[in-house]
Scaffold this motif. Structure first.
Motif, short mmCIF file in Angstrom:
data_model
loop_
_atom_site.label_atom_id
_atom_site.label_comp_id
_atom_site.label_asym_id
_atom_site.label_seq_id
_atom_site.Cartn_x
_atom_site.Cartn_y
_atom_site.Cartn_z
N SER A 95 0.85 -1.19 0.00
CA SER A 95 0.00 0.00 0.00
C SER A 95 0.88 1.24 0.00
O SER A 95 2.02 1.22 0.49
N GLY A 96 0.34 2.31 -0.57
CA GLY A 96 1.05 3.58 -0.56
C GLY A 96 1.22 4.08 0.86
O GLY A 96 0.46 3.69 1.76
N THR A 97 2.20 4.93 1.05
CA THR A 97 2.49 5.42 2.40
C THR A 97 1.28 6.16 2.99
O THR A 97 0.91 5.93 4.15
N ALA A 98 0.66 7.01 2.21
CA ALA A 98 -0.48 7.78 2.71
C ALA A 98 -1.70 6.90 2.99
O ALA A 98 -2.60 7.30 3.74
N GLN A 99 -1.71 5.72 2.37
CA GLN A 99 -2.85 4.82 2.56
C GLN A 99 -2.59 3.78 3.66
O GLN A 99 -3.42 2.91 3.92
N THR A 100 -1.42 3.83 4.29
CA THR A 100 -1.06 2.83 5.29
C THR A 100 -1.43 3.32 6.69
O THR A 100 -0.92 4.35 7.15
N GLY A 101 -2.33 2.60 7.34
CA GLY A 101 -2.75 3.00 8.68
C GLY A 101 -1.81 2.47 9.76
O GLY A 101 -0.94 1.64 9.49
N PHE A 105 0.96 -0.69 10.03
CA PHE A 105 2.34 -0.42 10.42
C PHE A 105 2.75 -1.33 11.58
O PHE A 105 3.80 -1.99 11.54
N GLU A 106 1.90 -1.39 12.59
CA GLU A 106 2.24 -2.21 13.77
C GLU A 106 2.28 -3.69 13.44
O GLU A 106 3.16 -4.42 13.92
N ALA A 107 1.36 -4.14 12.59
CA ALA A 107 1.35 -5.57 12.23
C ALA A 107 2.62 -5.95 11.50
O ALA A 107 3.25 -6.98 11.79
N VAL A 108 3.04 -5.13 10.52
CA VAL A 108 4.25 -5.44 9.74
C VAL A 108 5.48 -5.42 10.65
O VAL A 108 6.31 -6.34 10.62
N MET A 109 5.58 -4.40 11.46
CA MET A 109 6.75 -4.32 12.35
C MET A 109 6.73 -5.43 13.41
O MET A 109 7.79 -5.96 13.78
N ASN A 110 5.55 -5.80 13.87
CA ASN A 110 5.43 -6.87 14.86
C ASN A 110 5.93 -8.20 14.32
O ASN A 110 6.72 -8.89 14.97
N ILE A 111 5.47 -8.57 13.12
CA ILE A 111 5.81 -9.88 12.57
C ILE A 111 7.21 -9.87 11.97
O ILE A 111 7.98 -10.82 12.15
N ASN A 112 7.55 -8.81 11.24
CA ASN A 112 8.80 -8.82 10.47
C ASN A 112 10.02 -8.37 11.26
O ASN A 112 11.15 -8.70 10.87
N VAL A 113 9.82 -7.61 12.35
CA VAL A 113 10.97 -7.09 13.11
C VAL A 113 10.91 -7.51 14.59
O VAL A 113 11.87 -8.08 15.11
N ARG A 114 9.79 -7.23 15.24
CA ARG A 114 9.71 -7.52 16.68
C ARG A 114 9.88 -9.01 16.96
O ARG A 114 10.64 -9.40 17.87
N MET A 150 5.84 -0.36 -1.33
CA MET A 150 6.57 -1.32 -0.50
C MET A 150 7.43 -0.61 0.55
O MET A 150 8.36 -1.22 1.09
N ALA A 151 7.14 0.66 0.83
CA ALA A 151 8.00 1.42 1.75
C ALA A 151 8.06 0.77 3.13
O ALA A 151 9.15 0.56 3.68
N LEU A 152 6.91 0.46 3.68
CA LEU A 152 6.87 -0.11 5.04
C LEU A 152 7.51 -1.49 5.06
O LEU A 152 8.35 -1.79 5.92
N TYR A 153 7.11 -2.34 4.12
CA TYR A 153 7.67 -3.70 4.06
C TYR A 153 9.19 -3.64 3.86
O TYR A 153 9.94 -4.32 4.56
N GLY A 154 9.63 -2.82 2.89
CA GLY A 154 11.07 -2.72 2.63
C GLY A 154 11.82 -2.23 3.85
O GLY A 154 12.91 -2.72 4.17
N ALA A 155 11.24 -1.27 4.57
CA ALA A 155 11.88 -0.76 5.79
C ALA A 155 12.00 -1.85 6.85
O ALA A 155 13.00 -1.96 7.55
N SER A 156 10.96 -2.68 6.95
CA SER A 156 11.01 -3.76 7.96
C SER A 156 12.11 -4.76 7.61
O SER A 156 12.82 -5.25 8.51
#
Ligand SMILES: NC(=O)c1ccc[n+]([C@@H]2O[C@H](COP(=O)([O-])OP(=O)(O)OC[C@H]3O[C@@H](n4cnc5c(N)ncnc54)[C@H](OP(=O)(O)O)[C@@H]3O)[C@@H](O)[C@H]2O)c1
Length: 245
Positions: A95-101, A105-114, A150-156
């Motif tokens: 999703s685009g950055t402006a469309q990402t709630g 954000f928390e779900a991606v960071m939780n699974i992919n990083v935390r 893919m900004a959020l996913y790529g960052a994770s």
């Protein structure tokens, strides 16, 4: 057999790349702890491994839940020391950055990083105390190139690759090799909704096609095995040549 007498915990082993890694590790003689949220899918993967002559056990936990990592660590430790940890479970909403709630954000960071962070925090010191261990983080080429949506996913995944190098520095001296694999687009249940779009997307890459989960698993077998004893903090790109061209 490269992994005889070792015990490997593979997260996200109920599907796609993680499943292929679990099956490949079992063929190399490891006892595989098949981790996922879904009890039935974990049981099916275990049954397939056992039917092929390998050994495996299901370990079920939701890594997005507050106590999910602790539950998985306890379930894994009940089987004995973990020699190889594969941090593979991941989600990749586009999703685009402006469309990402914030919930996404928390779900991606939780699974992919935390989850990889605290799984490693719990298991790497135990490997270090044994004087040996392997940790393999499944990243993505999305960590290396900026892609719209893919900004959020790529960052994770970029965070996971930095963690890979940091953990190599932290745990390598105690005999724990920490490395990453950055797959390119790979045909899995997770990417199935892309259908023929995945073929079109990859047609211009040197390989001219998406990867298979088994082709990613080959790199994981190498990083878990004796041939990678001198490899620390590396990211192996397995992408059909996308990053090269
Ligand atoms: N496929 C690609 O093109 C590609 C490319 C580069 C990198 N990758 C990375 O490779 C990894 C695997 O991708 P894939 O395509 O094989 O994925 P997939 O087919 O969608 O499978 C994802 C796995 O992660 C597990 N999982 C998801 N959320 C979880 C949670 N909250 N708790 C515990 N487990 C959870 C799922 O288990 P359950 O369903 O049983 O919960 C499943 O086993 C991911 O880290 C992904 O970012 C994939």
């Amino acid at each position: 057999m490269q992994l005889t007498d070792s015990r490997a915990l593979v997260t996200g082993a109920t599907s796609g790349i993680g499943r292929a890694i679990a099956e490949a590790f079992a063929r190399e003689g490891a006892h595989v702890l098949v981790a996922g949220r879904d009890t039935a899918r974990a049981a099916e993967v275990v049954a397939g491994i056992v039917a092929s002559g390998g050994t495996a056990s299901p370990v079920v936990a939701d890594l997005g839940a507050p106590d999910g990592v602790a539950a998985l660590v306890e379930a894994a430790k009940a089987h004995g020391p973990v020699d190889v940890l594969v941090n593979n479970a991941g989600i990749y909403p586009v999703s685009g950055t402006a469309q990402t709630g914030e919930a996404t954000f928390e779900a991606v960071m939780n699974i992919n990083v935390r989850a990889p962070f605290f799984l490693t925090a719990a298991l790497a010191p135990l490997m270090a105390a044994q004087g040996r261990g392997r940790i393999i983080n499944i990243s993505s080429i999305a960590a290396h190139v900026g892609t719209a949506g893919m900004a959020l996913y790529g960052a994770s995944k970029a965070a996971l690759e930095l963690l890979t190098r940091s953990w190599a520095a932290e745990f390598g001296p105690a005999g724990v090799n920490v490395n990453a694999i950055a797959p390119g687009p790979t045909r899995t249940p997770g990417t199935a909704p892309m259908g023929a779009g995945l073929d079109e997307f990859t047609s211009g890459f040197p390989a001219g096609r998406p990867g298979t989960p088994e082709e990613i698993a080959g790199a994981a077998v190498y990083l878990a095995g004796p041939g990678a004893a001198f490899v620390h903090g590396a990211t192996i790109v397995v992408d059909g040549g996308r990053m090269a061209s």
